[in-house]
Design an enzyme around this catalytic site. Structure first.
Site, PDB file in Angstrom:
ATOM      1  N   TYR A 101      -1.011 -10.338  16.426  1.00 37.77           N
ATOM      2  CA  TYR A 101      -2.052 -10.597  15.438  1.00 37.77           C
ATOM      3  C   TYR A 101      -3.128 -11.494  16.059  1.00 37.77           C
ATOM      4  O   TYR A 101      -2.915 -12.689  16.269  1.00 37.77           O
ATOM      5  CB  TYR A 101      -1.474 -11.279  14.201  1.00 37.77           C
ATOM      6  N   PRO A 138       2.477  -4.101  -0.207  1.00 36.90           N
ATOM      7  CA  PRO A 138       2.923  -3.901  -1.597  1.00 36.90           C
ATOM      8  C   PRO A 138       1.968  -3.064  -2.434  1.00 36.90           C
ATOM      9  O   PRO A 138       2.365  -2.531  -3.470  1.00 36.90           O
ATOM     10  CB  PRO A 138       3.026  -5.324  -2.146  1.00 36.90           C
ATOM     11  N   THR A 154      -2.261   6.406  -4.802  1.00 38.25           N
ATOM     12  CA  THR A 154      -3.312   7.345  -5.197  1.00 38.25           C
ATOM     13  C   THR A 154      -4.161   6.694  -6.287  1.00 38.25           C
ATOM     14  O   THR A 154      -3.727   5.725  -6.922  1.00 38.25           O
ATOM     15  CB  THR A 154      -2.715   8.652  -5.744  1.00 38.25           C
TER      16      THR A 154
END
Length: 291
Positions: A67, A217, A222
Site C-alpha cells: 500500500y 463490504p 448492482t
C-alpha cells in the site's frame, strides 16, 4: 482517555491465534494516496485517524507494505510505535506494486522474503503478528498450487519472524491446502451482502475457531442491490456502509471487520452504524439482496 473495548465497539472480541482482538478492526489501505499509490494529501489527518483507531480501543489493524508502497506501514509506525501489547497488526504478502499501479503476483520464496523484510523494516517491529498470503490476482481468487509460497512463510514462522499465518483472496480448496501444510488463524476474502460465495467456508471456519475477514463490504453491488440496501439503511436511520457492517457482524461470530477510511468522522460513523441492532425481519430483508 481510552474507551472500554467491549462497551464501545460493536461485536465484542475474537481470539485470533493467541491474541484477543476487537471484531471491529481497521483497514489502513485508504490512508495512502489516490489509487493506493504515494503519500496521503493530508499526512497529519492520516496520523490522526490511526491515533483515533487506537484511542477507540480497536486492536486489529490490517495493512500491507504494497500500500503506497510502504506508505501505510510508515504511517502506522509514526502514529503508533512503540506498539501496545494489545494491538495486533496484520499484513499481507504475495503481490507488489508496479509503475502503473498494478498488483502483479510476487510469490516466489525470494519475493516473499523481501516483502517480509520490508514489512519488518517499515513497521519497525522484530516480529510480524499476522501475515496473510495473498493469492490469485486483481480479478479474484485463482485455483493454483500454494504449497511453495505457504511453506516459505511457515519457515519464517518457525524462525520466529512471524507469529501467525492466514490466506487472502483464496478459494476454499486453497484454504484447505494451507491447513494441511500448517495452522492458519484467518481467511481474508471479498464477501458482502451481494457476494456470498463463501457462505459454506465461513460456517466451516467458525466451527474450527478460525477468523474470516471480509473486504469490500460494499463492493460489486448492482444498482438494484444498492437501492435495496439504501432503502433499509434509510428506514433504520443509518448509512448503507453501517448496515452492511452490522449485517456482517450478525452473519457469524468469527467475522472480523476491517473497514477503511481516511477520516476520523467517518471512522466513528462506521462504528455507530455497525452497532445497530438488526431485527430478524431486517436480516431477512438484507439476506434477500444477495438472492
Amino acid at each position: 482517555m481510552r474507551m472500554s473495548v467491549t462497551s464501545t465497539l460493536p461485536g465484542g472480541t475474537w481470539t485470533l491465534g493467541d491474541r484477543t482482538v476487537t471484531r471491529f478492526g481497521y483497514g489502513a489501505m485508504q490512508l495512502s494516496g489516490p489509487g493506493v499509490m504515494g503519500p496521503p494529501a493530508d499526512q497529519d489527518g492520516a496520523i490522526a485517524v490511526l491515533k483515533e483507531v487506537f484511542s477507540l480501543g480497536i486492536t486489529h489493524i490490517d495493512t500491507a507494505d504494497a500500500y503506497g508502497p510502504h506508505i501505510t506501514n510508515e504511517l502506522i509506525h509514526e502514529a503508533l510505535h512503540p506498539y501496545s501489547e494489545s494491538l495486533l497488526i496484520a499484513t499481507k504478502v504475495g503481490a507488489f506494486r508496479d509503475e502503473h499501479g498494478g498488483w502483479p503476483p510476487a510469490r516466489t520464496p525470494d519475493d516473499l522474503r523481501r516483502q517480509i523484510d520490508a514489512n519488518l523494516e517499515k513497521l519497525g517491529s522484530p516480529v510480524l503478528d499476522l501475515v496473510n498470503l495473498r493469492l490469485g490476482d486483481s480479478s479474484g481468487p485463482v485455483e493454483e498450487p500454494i504449497s511453495e509460497a505457504f511453506s516459505t512463510l511457515l519457515e519464517l514462522k518457525d524462525q520466529g519472524i512471524i507469529r501467525h499465518l492466514g490466506v487472502s483472496n483464496a478459494t476454499s480448496a486453497q484454504v484447505q491446502q494451507a491447513q494441511t501444510l500448517g495452522p492458519i488463524v484467518g481467511v481474508q476474502n471479498m464477501y458482502n451482502l451481494a457476494h456470498r460465495q463463501d457462505d459454506d467456508l465461513i460456517d466451516r471456519l467458525a466451527e474450527e475457531g478460525i477468523a474470516y475477514v471480509p473486504f469490500f463490504p460494499l463492493g460489486g453491488f448492482t444498482p438494484l442491490q444498492s437501492d435495496r440496501l439504501s432503502a433499509v439503511a434509510t428506514r433504520l436511520g443509518a448509512s448503507p456502509m453501517g448496515i452492511a457492517l452490522a449485517w456482517l457482524l450478525r452473519r457469524s461470530p468469527n467475522i472480523l471487520l476491517i473497514p477503511g477510511t481516511s477520516s476520523v468522522e467517518h471512522l466513528r460513523e462506521n462504528i455507530v452504524g455497525a452497532s445497530i441492532e438488526l431485527s430478524n425481519g431486517d436480516v431477512a430483508e438484507l439476506d434477500s439482496i444477495g438472492g
